[in-house]
Design an enzyme around this catalytic site. Structure first.
Site, PDB file in Angstrom:
ATOM      1  N   ILE A  50       0.941  -1.554  -0.030  1.00  0.00           N
ATOM      2  CA  ILE A  50       0.291   0.155  -0.146  1.00  0.00           C
ATOM      3  C   ILE A  50       0.726   0.738  -0.608  1.00  0.00           C
ATOM      4  O   ILE A  50       0.733   2.373  -0.943  1.00  0.00           O
ATOM      5  CB  ILE A  50      -0.416   0.239   1.668  1.00  0.00           C
ATOM      6  CG1 ILE A  50      -1.395  -0.787   1.172  1.00  0.00           C
ATOM      7  CG2 ILE A  50      -1.379   1.491   1.366  1.00  0.00           C
ATOM      8  CD1 ILE A  50      -2.935  -1.699   2.219  1.00  0.00           C
ATOM      9  N   CYS A  51       1.833   1.216   0.649  1.00  0.00           N
ATOM     10  CA  CYS A  51       2.417   2.536   0.978  1.00  0.00           C
ATOM     11  C   CYS A  51       2.998   3.176  -0.482  1.00  0.00           C
ATOM     12  O   CYS A  51       2.882   3.903  -0.681  1.00  0.00           O
ATOM     13  CB  CYS A  51       3.946   1.876   1.909  1.00  0.00           C
ATOM     14  SG  CYS A  51       3.181   1.421   3.460  1.00  0.00           S
TER      15      CYS A  51
END
Length: 179
Positions: A50-51
Site C-alpha cells: 500500500i505504501c
C-alpha cells in the site's frame, strides 16, 4: 497521540532525497522549511504494497502542495539507506520530489504517539502542521487502508482560508459566515 493545537515535536532526521551519487542524503529538522506549512505523512515499512501507492501519489501531487506553500515530508521507521534502495528499486519512487525521512530510532513516531502497539512501526498517519509548528489536522488509518491525498489537499485548503468551511467544502466555494 498528539492532536490539534499541539506543537509538533522537534526532530532531526536523515533523509533520502536523490539518486545522484554524493547527493543521496541530507539532514532535515523541525526547523527546515521555516515559514512553510508541512504535511508529515508516515507509512509503516518500505518494500511493502500500500505504501508505494501513497508515496507515489504524494509525489505526483507535489506541485499542488508547493502551490499552497507546503512542504511534503514522507516518513517511516526504516533507515535512509533502505529508503534509497527502495527508490532505486521501485519505478514510481525514483524521482520523488520530496524527502523520505528515516525515523529509525522511532523518536518522532513515539513523540507523536503513532507507533503500532504490536508491530512497532509507524501507523499510516498524516499531520498538517502550520508555519508556526502547530498541528492543525491529524488523520490515522489502519495499516490495511491507504489515505486519500485529495482529502489532505482539501483540508489544507480549508485551513489556509482561516475561515469556517462546511462539510464537503472545496477550494473556491463559499465559506460560512458567523451569524
Amino acid at each position: 497521540m498528539l492532536t490539534i493545537g499541539d506543537q509538533c515535536p522537534e526532530f532531526q532526521l536523515k533523509a533520502a532525497v536523490s539518486l545522484e551519487a554524493g547527493k543521496e542524503f541530507t539532514d532535515i529538522s523541525h526547523e527546515s522549511y521555516e515559514g512553510k506549512w508541512k504535511v508529515l505523512f508516515f507509512w509503516p515499512m518500505d518494500f511493502t504494497f500500500i505504501c508505494p501507492t501513497e508515496i507515489a501519489e504524494f509525489g505526483r501531487r507535489e506541485e499542488d502542495f508547493a502551490d499552497r506553500d507546503t512542504q511534503i515530508l514522507g516518513i517511516s521507521t526504516d533507515t535512509h539507506f533502505v529508503h534509497l534502495a527502495w527508490r532505486k528499486d521501485h519505478e514510481d519512487l525514483r524521482d520523488l520530489p520530496y524527502p523520505m525521512l528515516a525515523d529509525t530510532k522511532r523518536e518522532l513516531s513515539e513523540a507523536l504517539g503513532i507507533l503500532h502497539k504490536e508491530e512497532g512501526v509507524a501507523l499510516r498517519a498524516t499531520f498538517i502542521v502550520d508555519p508556526e509548528g502547530i498541528i492543525r489536522w491529524v488523520s490515522v488509518n489502519d495499516l490495511s487502508v491507504g489515505r486519500n491525498v485529495d482529502e489532505v489537499l482539501r483540508v489544507l485548503d480549508g485551513l489556509q482560508t482561516d475561515e469556517l468551511c462546511p462539510c464537503n467544502w472545496q477550494k473556491g466555494e463559499a465559506t460560512l459566515g458567523v451569524a
